[in-house]
Design an enzyme around this catalytic site. Sequence first.
Site, PDB file in Angstrom:
ATOM      1  N   HIS A 142       0.864  -1.257  -0.026  1.00  0.00           N
ATOM      2  CA  HIS A 142       0.045   0.024   0.087  1.00  0.00           C
ATOM      3  C   HIS A 142       0.764   1.211  -0.012  1.00  0.00           C
ATOM      4  O   HIS A 142       0.605   2.347  -0.663  1.00  0.00           O
ATOM      5  CB  HIS A 142      -0.768   0.148   1.331  1.00  0.00           C
ATOM      6  CG  HIS A 142      -1.863  -1.143   1.293  1.00  0.00           C
ATOM      7  ND1 HIS A 142      -1.838  -1.993   2.334  1.00  0.00           N
ATOM      8  CD2 HIS A 142      -3.135  -1.340   0.715  1.00  0.00           C
ATOM      9  CE1 HIS A 142      -2.843  -2.881   2.180  1.00  0.00           C
ATOM     10  NE2 HIS A 142      -3.578  -2.609   1.112  1.00  0.00           N
ATOM     11  N   GLY A 166      -2.538  -1.482  -7.409  1.00  0.00           N
ATOM     12  CA  GLY A 166      -1.600  -2.354  -7.251  1.00  0.00           C
ATOM     13  C   GLY A 166      -1.905  -3.240  -8.393  1.00  0.00           C
ATOM     14  O   GLY A 166      -2.868  -3.822  -8.647  1.00  0.00           O
ATOM     15  N   ASP A 189      -3.340  -6.821  -7.780  1.00  0.00           N
ATOM     16  CA  ASP A 189      -4.650  -7.428  -8.008  1.00  0.00           C
ATOM     17  C   ASP A 189      -4.831  -6.943  -9.497  1.00  0.00           C
ATOM     18  O   ASP A 189      -5.437  -5.928  -9.689  1.00  0.00           O
ATOM     19  CB  ASP A 189      -5.359  -6.551  -6.987  1.00  0.00           C
ATOM     20  CG  ASP A 189      -5.314  -6.999  -5.690  1.00  0.00           C
ATOM     21  OD1 ASP A 189      -5.920  -8.041  -5.117  1.00  0.00           O
ATOM     22  OD2 ASP A 189      -4.662  -6.180  -4.964  1.00  0.00           O
TER      23      ASP A 189
END
Length: 278
Positions: free
Chosen positions: A34, A146, A149
């Site tokens: 993240h 990201g 995914d």
Amino acid sequence: MITIRTLAELAAQRARWPQDVGFIPTMGGLHEGHMALVRRAREAHEVVVASVYVNPLQFGPAEDFAAYPRTEDVDCDKLAQASVDAVFLPTDAAIYPRGRESQTQVRVPGLSEDLCGRYRPGHFEGVTTVVARLLGLVQPRACYMGKKDYQQWRIVARMVEDLGLPTTIVGVDTVREESGLALSTRNAYLAEAQRSQAPDLYQILTEGAERVVAGVALDHVEAACMERLKALGFAPDYVAVRRAGDLAIPQAADSELVILAAARLGRTRLIDNREFRR
Ligand code: AMP
């Protein structure tokens, strides 16, 4: 860092911010993956906004919505440390004021029913519905997603294109442990023995990509990866080689590819992928 919980507060802040807002939607349980998105946004935009919202709409009835890690204080500390300007922590009522059933839904047909969509019916519709609403509320110039995914990233980019939304979707490379394991909030579910096994998933995808480059037929590579995963104790949903840009079945002339997989290790569902050229 400003903490925003209500639609009124968000609207008031948004009116003060310049057009150049970078946005990172998350479900919390923040890790270095993240934070890579946050850093990319911080380098590029005047104002950086992150959201933390565990979106019930994208979990199936038998999935881990209740168990999903909720670490709001730690998440906010990490975002503040990374010089994020504001974090949006909406309630369900702020995201779905009409109720989950009555709220407008956004669905990207085809792409959402493929790959993970086949095993998680309704999942991507939940994702596109919440991301569409968040983009509408935050009105960012760019939204950082990201590549871990991968299908989600491509689906959201398709949605933005189809709806003509004024936001650029930026895909950010997957952050991994030294072992190769992709960082994921769900890795916290893994028992110790599973944790040492989990890196095999990326290893097998890497070898699969190498075999495609060496000229082995895609269906052979996919089947062999499935067998290896099973032999190592994974319960794979799929391994698939696709065209990177649109996740279509590759034609002979396609050179930009991605190999993707989803596999369960015990009760934890892991996904990973690797882009490559042939
Ligand atoms: P999540 O909180 O799992 O919904 O993820 C929020 C965003 O962080 C999504 O765009 C994810 O793709 C991205 N993300 C999650 N894990 C990683 C990782 N290991 N590397 C890069 N991005 C990631």
